[in-house]
Design a protein around this motif. Sequence first.
Motif, PDB file in Angstrom:
ATOM      1  N   GLN A  20     -13.573 -14.791  -8.582  1.00 13.32           N
ATOM      2  CA  GLN A  20     -13.897 -14.652  -7.282  1.00 13.32           C
ATOM      3  C   GLN A  20     -12.620 -14.036  -6.443  1.00 13.32           C
ATOM      4  OE1 GLN A  20     -16.478 -17.965  -6.086  1.00 13.32           O
ATOM      5  NE2 GLN A  20     -17.984 -17.155  -7.374  1.00 13.32           N
ATOM      6  N   ASP A  61     -14.540  -9.568  -3.742  1.00 11.29           N
ATOM      7  CA  ASP A  61     -15.127  -9.650  -2.493  1.00 11.29           C
ATOM      8  C   ASP A  61     -16.770  -9.458  -3.050  1.00 11.29           C
ATOM      9  OD1 ASP A  61     -16.056 -10.366  -0.088  1.00 11.29           O
ATOM     10  OD2 ASP A  61     -15.915  -8.402   0.603  1.00 11.29           O
ATOM     11  N   ASN A  62     -17.308 -10.601  -3.392  1.00 11.29           N
ATOM     12  CA  ASN A  62     -18.679 -10.432  -3.809  1.00 11.29           C
ATOM     13  C   ASN A  62     -19.045  -9.281  -4.721  1.00 11.29           C
ATOM     14  OD1 ASN A  62     -21.369 -11.119  -3.845  1.00 11.29           O
ATOM     15  ND2 ASN A  62     -21.994 -10.069  -2.103  1.00 11.29           N
ATOM     16  N   GLY A  63     -18.060  -9.100  -5.804  1.00 11.70           N
ATOM     17  CA  GLY A  63     -18.243  -7.979  -6.651  1.00 11.70           C
ATOM     18  C   GLY A  63     -17.516  -6.625  -6.369  1.00 11.70           C
ATOM     19  N   SER A  65     -19.348  -3.782   3.394  1.00 11.20           N
ATOM     20  CA  SER A  65     -19.887  -3.992   2.038  1.00 11.20           C
ATOM     21  C   SER A  65     -21.132  -2.758   1.986  1.00 11.20           C
ATOM     22  CB  SER A  65     -20.728  -5.258   2.105  1.00 11.20           C
ATOM     23  OG  SER A  65     -22.081  -5.312   2.834  1.00 11.20           O
TER      24      SER A  65
END
Length: 301
Positions: A211, A215-217, A130
């Motif tokens: 979603q 993955d989280n944006g 991330s």
Amino acid sequence: MKIFIDSADLEEIRKACEWGIIEGATTNPSLIKKAVEKMGRKISMEDYIKEILRTVPGPVSLEVIAVKAEEMIEQAKALYKKFSPYGEVVIKIPVNPSLSEGDGLDFDGLKAIRRLSREGIPVNCTLVMSPEQAILAAKAGATYVSPFAGRIDDYIRIKMGMKIGIDFRKEDYFDPILLNKIVDFKISEQLSNYSSIAEAYKSQDMRKLVQMIQDNGIISGVDLVAKIVKIFRIYGFKTQVIASSIRNARQVREVAETGVDIVTIPFEVLREMVRHQKTLEGMRDFMADVVSQYREIFEQR
Ligand code: E4P
């Protein structure tokens, strides 16, 4: 953009270095296991790593195998001392070495990175999934961060209920643009079921749909790399980004378009990059068209 080889296989490393396009190498325990299995005989790991270092004209990342900060620092120093005389050693430290929730090791990677960087030992912060992790690694002083593009693509596929290796083979291209278009289409189809935009926005079904494809944006491995590069440029972070976990040639092109500093590429992908069926066809045509008058020029000594 520099090209590294993502391999611990000396035969592959030698060949790729002979092509003259390699400026570094990255290894990890799994790549070392693969190389050892291929050799099928007992080898001196120490001599083997020394030979990799002598072969590669640039930094070679070697990973620690401990999970606690103090032990990682000790191992990093030992690796650095033992192998630095043979080449440019970089130590790979996981951004978060925790092996289970609550084992208290979440920050040990960052602590190790901070100490080693302060002592002048270059660190490649690995297993970055991330931009948030990449920011922390840069703040801790990592020389490199390695976002794992292919593994993020795999993760998104699994979230969508696809099995890796069946719906998409490893070498296939994962197309987030196509996925986004499909989701846009699904959403517009369903919008008439809601009485207001707010109701649609709050709908759990809509949210699940969106979603599932991210993955989280983060919508793909390439997107992960692009976001990290963008953030580092905005703040002028010195840490270099190594696009890692590369699965195919098109992914190399797309990470190159993000302005990434380095891409570390498996041997097979390097081979895929140089091939094109029209190049092959063109070569065959040119060779078939060589006239004797032209050939004679090369035969005169
Ligand atoms: C990076 O330095 C790693 O060695 C590597 O890219 C891991 O990729 P994988 O997902 O193919 O194992």
